[in-house]
Design an enzyme around this catalytic site. Structure first.
Site, short mmCIF file in Angstrom:
data_model
loop_
_atom_site.label_atom_id
_atom_site.label_comp_id
_atom_site.label_asym_id
_atom_site.label_seq_id
_atom_site.Cartn_x
_atom_site.Cartn_y
_atom_site.Cartn_z
N ALA A 43 -138.57 31.52 55.60
CA ALA A 43 -138.49 30.30 54.79
C ALA A 43 -137.25 29.49 55.10
CB ALA A 43 -138.49 30.65 53.30
N GLY A 48 -130.54 33.76 54.83
CA GLY A 48 -130.73 34.45 56.11
C GLY A 48 -131.34 33.54 57.17
N CYS A 49 -132.34 32.78 56.79
CA CYS A 49 -133.00 31.89 57.74
C CYS A 49 -132.08 30.76 58.19
CB CYS A 49 -134.29 31.35 57.15
SG CYS A 49 -135.52 32.65 56.83
N THR A 50 -131.23 30.30 57.28
CA THR A 50 -130.25 29.27 57.64
C THR A 50 -129.26 29.83 58.64
OG1 THR A 50 -130.53 28.13 55.53
CG2 THR A 50 -128.48 27.71 56.75
N ALA A 53 -131.02 30.16 62.05
CA ALA A 53 -131.26 28.86 62.67
C ALA A 53 -129.96 28.25 63.19
CB ALA A 53 -131.94 27.91 61.68
#
Length: 157
Positions: A43, A48-50, A53
């Protein structure tokens, strides 16, 4: 709940056409002749995804110089991907797989452990697709933090 088949080195990478954060269609076949890092994340705009990325963003020039393009795929809608791209200054394509069909074909959606419980969801995964469209590396259940550094080391970048 059953687990989807996982891809292995030498498998043909399942082709896809998805919409990016600009609303444009992007196909894996567009990158034939180049090596591509395809990564799946749960998401946009989560911690974590930030982190993951931004790690790809911060290492993008070195990856590109070594001949690797990067594609990030999540089940987020295009509008959320555009906000994520703008908020974090992301400079590689973010693709929307809202129905999770691509994730399922790549084995990146299915059973996983989340805080000790078995749930269905996106399995954080990263693949290297070679210039001929075959899987050169398949990594499932990767960690968001430190993954790009490990990937660079494994690729010699």
């Amino acid at each position: 709940m059953t687990e989807n088949a996982r891809l292995a080195v030498g498998d043909v990478a399942p082709d896809f056409t998805l919409v990016d954060s600009e609303g444009a269609k992007v196909s894996l076949s567009d990158y034939r002749g180049r090596q591509v890092v395809v990564y799946f994340y749960p998401a946009a705009m989560t911690p974590g995804c930030t982190k993951q990325a931004c790690d790809f963003r911060d290492n993008l020039s070195e990856l590109n110089d070594a001949g690797f393009d990067v594609l990030g795929i999540s089940p987020d809608k295009v509008e959320k991907l555009a906000k994520f791209r703008d908020a974090e200054g992301l400079t590689f394509p973010l693709l929307s797989d809202a129905d999770k069909s691509v994730m399922q074909r790549w084995g990146a959606f299915g059973e996983k452990q989340n805080y000790g419980r078995t749930v269905q969801g996106v399995i954080r995964s990263t693949f290297i697709v070679d210039a001929e469209g075959k899987i050169a590396k398949a990594s499932y259940n990767v960690r968001a933090t430190g993954h790009v550094a490990k990937l660079r080391k494994d690729l010699g970048v």
